[in-house]
Design an enzyme around this catalytic site. Structure first.
Site, PDB file in Angstrom:
ATOM      1  N   SER A   1       0.836  -1.194   0.000  1.00 27.15           N
ATOM      2  CA  SER A   1       0.000   0.000   0.000  1.00 27.15           C
ATOM      3  C   SER A   1       0.879   1.256   0.000  1.00 27.15           C
ATOM      4  CB  SER A   1      -0.952  -0.036   1.203  1.00 27.15           C
ATOM      5  OG  SER A   1      -1.960   0.932   1.078  1.00 27.15           O
TER       6      SER A   1
ATOM      7  N   GLU B   1      -9.441  -4.025  -6.449  1.00 27.79           N
ATOM      8  CA  GLU B   1      -8.967  -2.874  -5.689  1.00 27.79           C
ATOM      9  C   GLU B   1      -9.245  -1.557  -6.408  1.00 27.79           C
ATOM     10  OE1 GLU B   1      -5.125  -2.847  -3.870  1.00 27.79           O
ATOM     11  OE2 GLU B   1      -4.784  -4.959  -4.336  1.00 27.79           O
TER      12      GLU B   1
END
Length: 301
Positions: free
Chosen positions: A150, A245
């Protein structure tokens, strides 16, 4: 990757979705608890792994070593959390996995400073200090791997952009899991996957759309959003991302730009997976496959 998810994968995805639909992340973020570190929490590593706390001037690190290992490699782990979340205990699990798949590599996990108290460039400065510390221990850049998920994946790339601008030697490779590389949130998947992302979907979270880490800086600065940088000369990269995502387009853009710049890139999209699904370790088949892929990548370089 197989299109049909296993029962365990479906269950984990459901639990992740339920966790976030209850606004748990949002509540932790607004209450300030998201920025509190779990570094003090003891973690029961396997007997062959030894953890050591390292106090730096502005932050702490944990050094994880394999007893009697002769590996010359070190992995610099930069955790995720949207630049507002501090070190979580799950990253101790990931550090152990990195050491295992890295054949006994030493792992340095950085509990860097986070926003809003410490906006850009605090996290980048701490990552640089950690890298300098590693070199001071006698490691050479060609034996160092940057690894992050991330925001940590984006930070690993941002650190490389910074080193490159200083005409410094870059590490041997980068492992980026669901990297957040575009803090302008301009990619197509931020809209296309908005309804299906079980982590960030169906809510315009401040973590994604109004992140305090940027501060008064230009969000297109490659040291903040590495997707806008020039990847020429970058080391080999492994980029993993889930198809569901909102951050999917970040990985696609970085992989395309890096490949066009002549960088060796291994880019894998995992069908039906959510943000940083690798944190499930060996629970799901997809996360097991992802860690096996990390092992092959590290062996190749």
């Amino acid at each position: 990757m197989a299109e049909e998810l296993s029962f365990k994968s479906k269950l984990v995805r459901y639990l992740v979705s339920e966790f976030n639909s209850n606004k748990t992340l949002a509540e932790r973020f607004t209450s300030g608890s998201y920025g509190k570190s779990d570094m003090d929490i003891e973690y029961n590593y396997p007997d062959h792994l030894v953890a050591e706390r390292i106090q730096m001037e502005n932050f702490e690190m944990e050094k994880l070593s394999w007893i009697n290992s002769t590996s010359p490699w070190v992995i610099l782990q930069l955790h995720g959390g949207g630049y507002v979340g501090a070190m979580r205990k799950q990253y101790k699990l990931m550090a152990g996995l990195y050491s295992e798949v890295g054949g006994g590599a030493t792992v340095i996990t950085v509990d860097y400073r986070v926003a809003p108290e410490h906006p850009f460039p605090a996290a980048l400065e701490d990552a640089m200090v950690a890298y300098e510390w590693i070199l001071d221990q006698g490691y050479t850049p060609d034996k160092v791997i940057f690894a992050g998920d991330s925001a940590g994946g984006g930070l690993a790339m941002a650190l490389c952009h910074t080193l490159k601008s200083m005409w410094r030697r870059l590490p041997a490779g980068i492992v980026a899991m669901s990297p957040w590389a575009d803090l302008t949130a301009s990619g197509s998947s931020y809209k296309e996957n908005y309804d299906i992302d079980p982590v960030f979907g169906n809510e315009r979270s401040e973590l994604i759309f109004d992140n305090p880490y940027i501060g008064d800086a230009n969000p297109k600065d490659p040291r903040i959003s590495p997707a806008f940088g020039d990847f020429t000369g970058f080391p080999p990269m492994l980029i993993q991302v889930g198809t569901d995502e909102m951050l999917l387009s970040d990985s696609i853009l970085v992989a395309e730009k890096a490949k066009s710049a002549g960088v060796r890139v291994r880019f894998t999209k995992y069908q039906g997976m959510f943000h940083v699904f690798q944190m499930a370790g060996t629970i799901m088949q997809e996360s097991k496959q992802a860690w096996a892929e990390v092992k092959r990548f590290l062996e190749e370089i």
